[in-house]
Design a protein around this motif. Structure first.
Motif, PDB file in Angstrom:
ATOM      1  N   VAL A  34      -3.345 -18.415  -4.061  1.00 11.07           N
ATOM      2  CA  VAL A  34      -2.655 -17.146  -3.820  1.00 11.07           C
ATOM      3  C   VAL A  34      -3.448 -16.357  -2.785  1.00 11.07           C
ATOM      4  O   VAL A  34      -4.647 -16.121  -2.967  1.00 11.07           O
ATOM      5  N   ARG A  35      -2.803 -15.979  -1.695  1.00 10.18           N
ATOM      6  CA  ARG A  35      -3.457 -15.217  -0.626  1.00 10.18           C
ATOM      7  C   ARG A  35      -2.869 -13.812  -0.562  1.00 10.18           C
ATOM      8  O   ARG A  35      -1.656 -13.622  -0.768  1.00 10.18           O
ATOM      9  N   LEU A  36      -3.707 -12.835  -0.211  1.00  7.95           N
ATOM     10  CA  LEU A  36      -3.296 -11.431  -0.187  1.00  7.95           C
ATOM     11  C   LEU A  36      -3.352 -10.876   1.233  1.00  7.95           C
ATOM     12  O   LEU A  36      -4.315 -11.105   1.971  1.00  7.95           O
ATOM     13  N   PHE A  37      -2.304 -10.139   1.595  1.00  5.11           N
ATOM     14  CA  PHE A  37      -2.283  -9.419   2.873  1.00  5.11           C
ATOM     15  C   PHE A  37      -1.929  -7.976   2.575  1.00  5.11           C
ATOM     16  O   PHE A  37      -0.906  -7.686   1.926  1.00  5.11           O
ATOM     17  N   CYS A  45       0.838  -1.212   0.000  1.00  2.76           N
ATOM     18  CA  CYS A  45       0.000   0.000   0.000  1.00  2.76           C
ATOM     19  C   CYS A  45       0.871   1.260   0.000  1.00  2.76           C
ATOM     20  O   CYS A  45       0.633   2.196   0.781  1.00  2.76           O
ATOM     21  N   ASN A  46       1.861   1.275  -0.861  1.00  2.00           N
ATOM     22  CA  ASN A  46       2.828   2.379  -0.808  1.00  2.00           C
ATOM     23  C   ASN A  46       2.564   3.504  -1.799  1.00  2.00           C
ATOM     24  O   ASN A  46       3.426   4.360  -2.010  1.00  2.00           O
ATOM     25  N   GLY A  47       1.390   3.510  -2.426  1.00  2.00           N
ATOM     26  CA  GLY A  47       0.989   4.647  -3.240  1.00  2.00           C
ATOM     27  C   GLY A  47       1.937   4.965  -4.375  1.00  2.00           C
ATOM     28  O   GLY A  47       2.225   4.131  -5.228  1.00  2.00           O
ATOM     29  N   ALA A  61       3.561  -6.931  12.194  1.00  2.00           N
ATOM     30  CA  ALA A  61       2.175  -7.254  11.839  1.00  2.00           C
ATOM     31  C   ALA A  61       2.097  -8.293  10.726  1.00  2.00           C
ATOM     32  O   ALA A  61       1.178  -9.121  10.707  1.00  2.00           O
ATOM     33  N   LEU A  62       3.043  -8.272   9.798  1.00  2.00           N
ATOM     34  CA  LEU A  62       3.052  -9.261   8.726  1.00  2.00           C
ATOM     35  C   LEU A  62       3.245 -10.662   9.291  1.00  2.00           C
ATOM     36  O   LEU A  62       2.542 -11.607   8.904  1.00  2.00           O
ATOM     37  N   TYR A  63       4.183 -10.802  10.230  1.00  2.00           N
ATOM     38  CA  TYR A  63       4.419 -12.110  10.853  1.00  2.00           C
ATOM     39  C   TYR A  63       3.269 -12.496  11.778  1.00  2.00           C
ATOM     40  O   TYR A  63       2.939 -13.687  11.889  1.00  2.00           O
ATOM     41  N   ASP A  64       2.656 -11.513  12.421  1.00  2.00           N
ATOM     42  CA  ASP A  64       1.472 -11.807  13.239  1.00  2.00           C
ATOM     43  C   ASP A  64       0.379 -12.424  12.368  1.00  2.00           C
ATOM     44  O   ASP A  64      -0.275 -13.406  12.749  1.00  2.00           O
ATOM     45  N   SER A  95      -3.321  -1.395  11.574  1.00  2.00           N
ATOM     46  CA  SER A  95      -3.480  -2.675  12.254  1.00  2.00           C
ATOM     47  C   SER A  95      -3.561  -3.772  11.207  1.00  2.00           C
ATOM     48  O   SER A  95      -3.643  -3.501  10.008  1.00  2.00           O
ATOM     49  N   ILE A  96      -3.582  -5.024  11.664  1.00  2.00           N
ATOM     50  CA  ILE A  96      -3.715  -6.135  10.725  1.00  2.00           C
ATOM     51  C   ILE A  96      -5.034  -6.046   9.969  1.00  2.00           C
ATOM     52  O   ILE A  96      -5.085  -6.262   8.757  1.00  2.00           O
ATOM     53  N   SER A  97      -6.105  -5.721  10.670  1.00  2.00           N
ATOM     54  CA  SER A  97      -7.425  -5.671  10.044  1.00  2.00           C
ATOM     55  C   SER A  97      -7.633  -4.419   9.192  1.00  2.00           C
ATOM     56  O   SER A  97      -8.520  -4.397   8.334  1.00  2.00           O
ATOM     57  N   GLU A  98      -6.831  -3.368   9.428  1.00  2.00           N
ATOM     58  CA  GLU A  98      -6.940  -2.131   8.656  1.00  2.00           C
ATOM     59  C   GLU A  98      -5.554  -1.699   8.181  1.00  2.00           C
ATOM     60  O   GLU A  98      -5.141  -0.558   8.345  1.00  2.00           O
TER      61      GLU A  98
END
Length: 233
Positions: free
Chosen positions: A123-126, A103-105, A164-167, A138-141
């Motif tokens: 394929v999963r997206l985070f 999300c680095n614009g 948060a990525l590892y969480d 946050s992880i959810s936002e």
């Protein structure tokens, strides 16, 4: 055999030899796949448009790219693997992928990073913002910028990934009681996440300077978490 819940300043190839086959349920690794930040000694442009000097990182002395023997040993000691930067390696990975949208614009850096994941074929997206001082809420936002920059993670490594990525990885893929391996600890975000989420771990970092910085970060973060837990009631 080496002890669990320890972070070792040693070559991961030597370290992995100390463990029996399939000892770890999950290896989450981020091997080096390019040396641009190391050659520059910093991450990003030296002087930005506001004429502000970017943070200098310590020179990393060991940027040996992983060989096929590394991946063979990794698979030997772990039942499952998540390998960041899989698109840069010649190793034949399976179809499973994790895409981290940073999300680095308008940043000149990569829009995302890709990892191989042996735990599924899809394929999963985070989504989690990670661009200098712009970090996710946050992880959810994760696509929303953290409003209080005092809560931002301090960067100590040119290729640092957020806790948060590892969480998210651990809560999504790991099961209680699993042992986690990280062969290239770097900033130690993975180890801090393991501690926070109650997973046993073993980590390796070959560079002595980065190892010391990461060790200090782990001790500080663990002390803070222990304090909050003691005072939660």
């Amino acid at each position: 055999m080496l002890e669990l819940n320890h972070f070792y300043n040693m070559d991961c190839m030597d370290g992995m030899k100390r463990f029996p086959e399939k000892y770890f349920e999950l290896a989450i690794v981020d091997p080096p796949y390019f040396d641009g930040p190391n050659k520059r000694g910093y991450y990003g442009k030296k002087i930005n448009t506001l004429n502000i000097r970017r943070v200098d990182y310590p020179k990393i002395q060991s940027w040996d790219l992983p060989t096929e023997k590394y991946f063979e040993e990794l698979v030997r000691v772990s039942k499952n693997q998540i390998v960041w930067g899989c698109n840069y390696f010649h190793h034949q990975f399976g179809p499973g992928r994790i895409v981290w949208d940073k999300c680095n614009g308008e940043s000149s850096f990569s829009d995302c990073e890709i990892a191989y994941c042996s735990l599924h074929d899809s394929v999963r997206l985070f989504r989690y913002m990670w661009n200098g001082m712009m970090q996710g809420k946050s992880i959810s936002e994760g696509w929303i910028q953290q409003g209080n920059k005092q809560k931002n993670e301090v960067r100590i490594h040119p290729c640092q990934k957020p806790i948060a990525l590892y969480d998210w990885i651990l809560t999504t893929y790991a099961k209680p009681g699993w042992k986690i391996l990280d062969t290239h600890v770097g900033s130690a975000s993975s180890l801090i996440s393991c501690f926070n989420n109650g997973f046993d771990y073993v980590g390796f970092e070959i560079d002595p300077v980065i190892y010391q910085l990461a060790s200090d970060r782990v001790e500080t973060m663990m002390a803070q978490q222990s304090f909050f837990r003691r005072n939660a009631f």
